[in-house]
Design a protein around this motif. Sequence first.
Motif, PDB file in Angstrom:
ATOM      1  N   LEU A  36      35.108  41.353  41.105  1.00 23.23           N
ATOM      2  CA  LEU A  36      35.566  40.116  40.472  1.00 23.23           C
ATOM      3  C   LEU A  36      35.642  40.232  38.962  1.00 23.23           C
ATOM      4  CD1 LEU A  36      33.521  37.560  42.625  1.00 23.23           C
ATOM      5  CD2 LEU A  36      35.781  38.528  43.047  1.00 23.23           C
ATOM      6  N   PRO A  93      41.237  38.812  41.036  1.00 25.14           N
ATOM      7  CA  PRO A  93      40.461  38.177  42.097  1.00 25.14           C
ATOM      8  C   PRO A  93      41.314  37.335  43.038  1.00 25.14           C
ATOM      9  CG  PRO A  93      39.261  38.048  40.038  1.00 25.14           C
ATOM     10  CD  PRO A  93      40.614  38.604  39.705  1.00 25.14           C
ATOM     11  N   SER A  94      42.374  36.706  42.516  1.00 25.60           N
ATOM     12  CA  SER A  94      43.234  35.905  43.393  1.00 25.60           C
ATOM     13  C   SER A  94      43.899  36.790  44.443  1.00 25.60           C
ATOM     14  CB  SER A  94      44.315  35.195  42.570  1.00 25.60           C
ATOM     15  OG  SER A  94      43.746  34.247  41.712  1.00 25.60           O
ATOM     16  N   ILE A  99      38.987  37.957  33.817  1.00 23.76           N
ATOM     17  CA  ILE A  99      39.765  37.625  35.006  1.00 23.76           C
ATOM     18  C   ILE A  99      41.159  37.195  34.587  1.00 23.76           C
ATOM     19  CG2 ILE A  99      39.931  36.083  36.990  1.00 23.76           C
ATOM     20  CD1 ILE A  99      36.903  35.919  36.967  1.00 23.76           C
ATOM     21  N   GLU A 153      44.595  35.699  35.976  1.00 22.59           N
ATOM     22  CA  GLU A 153      45.179  35.027  37.133  1.00 22.59           C
ATOM     23  C   GLU A 153      46.639  34.736  36.875  1.00 22.59           C
ATOM     24  OE1 GLU A 153      43.751  34.859  39.844  1.00 22.59           O
ATOM     25  OE2 GLU A 153      41.670  35.240  39.305  1.00 22.59           O
ATOM     26  N   ARG A 182      35.864  33.169  43.116  1.00 21.10           N
ATOM     27  CA  ARG A 182      35.881  33.756  41.773  1.00 21.10           C
ATOM     28  C   ARG A 182      34.501  33.768  41.142  1.00 21.10           C
ATOM     29  NH1 ARG A 182      39.997  31.065  37.915  1.00 21.10           N
ATOM     30  NH2 ARG A 182      39.201  32.759  36.620  1.00 21.10           N
TER      31      ARG A 182
END
Length: 432
Positions: free
Chosen positions: A336, A344-345, A381, A383, A396
């Motif tokens: 993650l 992560p998505s 992260i 996205e 997440r």
Amino acid sequence: MSGAASNLLQLWYIPSSKLFLRSSKLHKGLFLESGKEVSPSMCFCRKLQTTTYEVVKGSYVPIARTKPETAKEEKIPVKLETVGAFQRLPMVKPSVDILYSALRKAKKISPTKGIVNIAKREKNRGARQLDALMKELGIPLREYMENFPNKKYLHPYERSLIELTLGDGNYEEVLGRVNALKKKVVSVGKEHASLCAKSTTKREAEERLSEGMKKLEAIFKLEAKAVDDLLNIAKTLRAVPVVDLETPTLCLVGAPNVGKSSLVRILSTGKPEVCNYPFTTRGILMGHITVNYQRFQVTDTPGLLRRCDDDRNNLEKLTLAVLSHLPTAVLYVHDLTGECGTSPSNQYIIYKEVRERFSNHLWVDVVSKSDLFQKSPVHKITEDGDEETLEMARYRKAGPEGAILVSVKTEAGLDEVGNYTCFYMCNSLFKF
């Protein structure tokens, strides 16, 4: 006794002194000596009664009998090979070694002893040498054809390995070329050996021998690449780790570069390559765990990306083949931090798809690189801006529900992962 019965007995009884039969050397059949008395005879043939009768209105009526139904011959199912067929592959020699070894042995063949005539001796030598060359070239090829397994009789796991490792149809195509070469060598060898045997002079026999040798050598060299391709196939397949279907297997799955190989190195005897780039794992890597004197398998598999099955490469298909055909428990690894190259998505979408497809497998979720993730769980992260659901937000933050946070650097959570896997294995919870 009635007259009819008396006549019947007279016909039945024939004194042996009245009838003499002899075999004739001049004529076929039997003849009677002249002057001997012959009485009329009757031959009786007794048959077993095969018809059953029943009484109907005071008369015997035969009962129609149907033939007993013969048991249908059950087709013997073809027994599939167990895994490990690749380790039983024959050793394939390079084509150049086969050719020059055959030429050397053929030229050492001498003519049959005792032939005095020079022409006959030379044609005998030529025919024998051509026959020997044909056999020395053809026998190895025949052995390869007999000992390389037919793909359709292999275990589904190894069948998938052939298709994904060598390419669809390549295995059969190479074997077909080897078989064609064998047939051509045998055909040409027999033809020229026959021509040499029919020679009438010493010079003609020598010419036909030389011509036959050159012809066989040229044919083999022309198609020798088929043998070398088979050699490469044997090396590739023999290097595939042996998987025991009777031994429970822990399969590490996840996106590329999430840390699967590092966990395999720690949890088992396997020593896969660990690098910071996608698809480090180029095949199935096998390690073992020994718990309470029992041995269990651990496999590292190539990473999965977010895409449909038709767009997956052979490495990804190899991972799916392992999950489909081997009795496995899944250790799914999540990263993650965003450092693995898969957001992560996307990892979440891949995870949900794989979890639904293989819902019958035992499952352990692990979040790797927890030391990095806990220090900076958000800013690394990246996205795509999609609206987050509650489940996505939870994922997440800490991965799937019940996931174990681990770190290879700090060794956090490794004991817990080991305890989970040992618990599953020792209590025989694998679903075969």
